[in-house]
Design an enzyme around this catalytic site. Structure first.
Site, short mmCIF file in Angstrom:
data_model
loop_
_atom_site.label_atom_id
_atom_site.label_comp_id
_atom_site.label_asym_id
_atom_site.label_seq_id
_atom_site.Cartn_x
_atom_site.Cartn_y
_atom_site.Cartn_z
N MET A 30 75.93 14.95 -85.76
CA MET A 30 77.28 14.65 -86.26
C MET A 30 77.25 13.67 -87.43
O MET A 30 78.06 12.77 -87.53
CB MET A 30 78.15 14.10 -85.11
CG MET A 30 78.35 15.09 -83.97
SD MET A 30 79.14 14.37 -82.51
CE MET A 30 77.75 13.47 -81.78
N LYS A 81 85.94 21.10 -78.28
CA LYS A 81 85.69 19.74 -78.77
C LYS A 81 84.71 19.87 -79.91
O LYS A 81 83.53 20.11 -79.71
CB LYS A 81 85.12 18.84 -77.67
CG LYS A 81 86.07 18.59 -76.53
CD LYS A 81 85.56 17.53 -75.59
CE LYS A 81 85.73 16.15 -76.15
NZ LYS A 81 87.14 15.76 -76.33
N ASP A 104 82.97 24.58 -73.79
CA ASP A 104 83.08 23.93 -75.09
C ASP A 104 83.04 24.94 -76.23
O ASP A 104 82.53 26.05 -76.09
CB ASP A 104 81.93 22.93 -75.28
CG ASP A 104 82.25 21.55 -74.71
OD1 ASP A 104 83.40 21.31 -74.36
OD2 ASP A 104 81.32 20.73 -74.63
#
Length: 263
Positions: A183, A66, A44
């Site tokens: 996030m 990602k 990642d």
């Protein structure tokens, strides 16, 4: 003395490995062993280069980025790569930032691999929501200030209504819970407005960007000044936002930043 049990990393299998928040020294010993044993690593974006130093020079490293707000490798394509490599007899490691089972889509990947008949195991990593506040010298739980902690995403799945932040605020207030929001930067304005329906504006809050990395930055403010602080400090993704009285513990100690350590 009982014989030590050692996890095996065999051809034709997949191991999901939590790479932690970034600092290679926060890897578990078992994670380092898995990375060294891999013949194929699917990595990642949020995995630091220092973590990859544990990889064999003969290993094939495939970057499958990602990251929120950026062009990402489709999840279905990543799952297809894992199945293909395992069926070719490779020792496959899926290397994920933080912990695979905390907003890392590890559950989806395990389900897909099992349905394809692939043997899969998971090695936990330290999640950024824990590491970020720890590096500032404060806990996530404290028997005088927080009876529990909620890890929650600020990024809803497309088509999903997402979190009921107003209900969560009331629950956090009544149950004395710490909120750790992943996030959440892009939705901070709405999250702030909804949380303020149940939590006081002076509720302590910390924003930690790039937790554990040399470029780590943070700000301590209140829930009422969240969006203003993000703007004034220039903080963005990837960040975790920690809301609750435990944040007051940051003021109790003087913790050098990673930049100060490097100096």
């Amino acid at each position: 003395m009982p014989t030590e049990s050692r996890t095996q990393f065999l051809p034709g299998t997949v191991t999901l490995v939590g790479a932690g928040p970034g600092d290679p020294e926060l890897l578990t010993i078992k994670a380092a062993r898995a990375i060294a044993a891999a013949t194929v690593l699917l990595v990642d974006d949020l995995v630091s280069d220092g973590v990859l130093e544990h990889a064999s020079p003969r290993a094939r490293i495939v970057h499958v980025g990602k990251r929120g707000g950026c062009k990402s490798t489709p999840q279905a394509f990543i799952e297809k790569l894992m199945v293909m490599a395992a069926r070719e007899g490779e020792v496959v490691v899926r290397l994920k930032g933080g912990d695979p089972f905390i907003f890392g889509r590890g559950g989806e990947e395990v389900e897909h691999l099992r349905e394809a008949g692939i043997t899969v195991q998971v090695l936990n990593g330290i999640t950024a929501g824990l590491a970020g506040l720890t590096l500032l010298g404060a806990p996530l739980t404290h028997r005088n200030h927080a009876h529990g902690v909620v890890f929650i995403t600020g990024h809803a799945k497309p088509g999903d209504s997402g979190t009921d932040w107003q209900q969560l605020a009331a629950t956090a207030r009544d149950a004395k819970l710490t909120l750790v929001i992943y996030m959440g930067v892009s939705s901070a304005t709405q999250i702030q407005a909804d949380l303020l329906t149940g939590l006081p504006a002076d509720t302590p809050l910390a924003i930690v960007q790039h937790a554990s990395l040399p470029q780590q930055r943070h700000a301590v403010c209140t829930l009422g000044t969240l969006t203003a602080t993000l703007a004034s400090e220039g903080l963005g993704s990837p960040s975790v936002i920690v809301v609750g009285d435990v944040v007051r513990g940051i003021a109790a100690v003087a913790v050098p930043s990673p930049q100060q350590h490097a100096a």
